[in-house]
Motif scaffolding. Structure first.
Motif, PDB file in Angstrom:
ATOM      1  N   GLN A   1       7.048 -26.718  10.328  1.00  0.00           N
ATOM      2  CA  GLN A   1       6.532 -27.496   9.204  1.00  0.00           C
ATOM      3  C   GLN A   1       7.679 -27.820   8.256  1.00  0.00           C
ATOM      4  OE1 GLN A   1       3.120 -28.335   8.571  1.00  0.00           O
ATOM      5  NE2 GLN A   1       2.789 -27.606  10.649  1.00  0.00           N
TER       6      GLN A   1
ATOM      7  N   LYS B   1       3.307 -31.672   3.116  1.00  0.00           N
ATOM      8  CA  LYS B   1       4.016 -31.085   4.243  1.00  0.00           C
ATOM      9  C   LYS B   1       3.929 -32.031   5.434  1.00  0.00           C
ATOM     10  CE  LYS B   1       0.207 -28.332   6.021  1.00  0.00           C
ATOM     11  NZ  LYS B   1      -0.237 -27.020   6.453  1.00  0.00           N
TER      12      LYS B   1
ATOM     13  N   TYR C   1       8.056 -28.658   4.332  1.00  0.00           N
ATOM     14  CA  TYR C   1       7.324 -28.642   3.065  1.00  0.00           C
ATOM     15  C   TYR C   1       8.088 -29.482   2.046  1.00  0.00           C
ATOM     16  CZ  TYR C   1       4.609 -24.953   5.170  1.00  0.00           C
ATOM     17  OH  TYR C   1       3.794 -24.241   6.009  1.00  0.00           O
TER      18      TYR C   1
ATOM     19  N   ASP D   1       4.082 -31.882   9.714  1.00  0.00           N
ATOM     20  CA  ASP D   1       4.153 -31.125  10.965  1.00  0.00           C
ATOM     21  C   ASP D   1       5.106 -31.872  11.892  1.00  0.00           C
ATOM     22  OD1 ASP D   1       2.909 -30.867  13.958  1.00  0.00           O
ATOM     23  OD2 ASP D   1       2.786 -28.991  12.828  1.00  0.00           O
TER      24      ASP D   1
ATOM     25  N   SER E   1       7.017 -22.228  11.954  1.00  0.00           N
ATOM     26  CA  SER E   1       5.798 -23.032  12.101  1.00  0.00           C
ATOM     27  C   SER E   1       6.079 -24.507  12.377  1.00  0.00           C
ATOM     28  CB  SER E   1       4.932 -22.915  10.849  1.00  0.00           C
ATOM     29  OG  SER E   1       5.596 -23.508   9.740  1.00  0.00           O
TER      30      SER E   1
ATOM     31  N   ARG F   1      12.459 -26.711   5.714  1.00  0.00           N
ATOM     32  CA  ARG F   1      11.831 -26.569   7.028  1.00  0.00           C
ATOM     33  C   ARG F   1      11.568 -25.104   7.333  1.00  0.00           C
ATOM     34  NH1 ARG F   1      14.695 -28.119  12.759  1.00  0.00           N
ATOM     35  NH2 ARG F   1      13.053 -27.294  14.087  1.00  0.00           N
TER      36      ARG F   1
END
Length: 122
Positions: free
Chosen positions: A83, A107, A85, A109, A81, A77
């Motif tokens: 996000q 990824k 991945y 969000d 951002s 993580r």
């Protein structure tokens, strides 16, 4: 009356399976917050195990093998951002995910995912 008995048997079988696969017990936590977190995690795990069990009927992998193979998929993580991945899945992991009808994302969000999750459950 027999129907009630057999329904109870199914529930007891589900909990026995969850205890074996998910290690639901013992509940050794230090605070109220960690106990609540463990219980929530166990409920989510039970639901997922049950869904995977239903989907994977006819699979070449057992539930244990599928869980074991998919555990190798790593992600991290990015807190800046929001996000997550996901690493590139190997062939065995891709096969398990394909049998479940799931594509492995590159990824995720977190904000979008959480919004979608809450909207689906309303």
């Amino acid at each position: 009356m027999l129907d009630e008995y057999f329904c109870r048997t199914n529930i007891e079988t589900a909990f026995k399976t969850d205890k074996e696969y998910l290690k639901l017990l013992p509940l050794c936590k230090w605070s109220d917050l960690t106990v609540r977190g463990k219980i929530l995690s166990d409920v989510i795990d039970s639901i997922l195990r049950s869904k995977i069990q239903q989907i994977r009927k006819g699979s070449v992998y057992s539930l244990s093998a599928m869980i074991g193979k998919c555990q190798s998929l790593m992600c991290f993580r990015d807190k800046n951002s929001e996000q997550v991945y996901v690493e590139v899945a190997n062939k065995q992991v891709r096969t398990c995910y394909e049998e479940l009808g799931v594509t492995v994302p590159q990824k995720i969000d977190l904000k979008s995912y959480m919004n979608d999750l809450f909207e689906q459950n309303l």
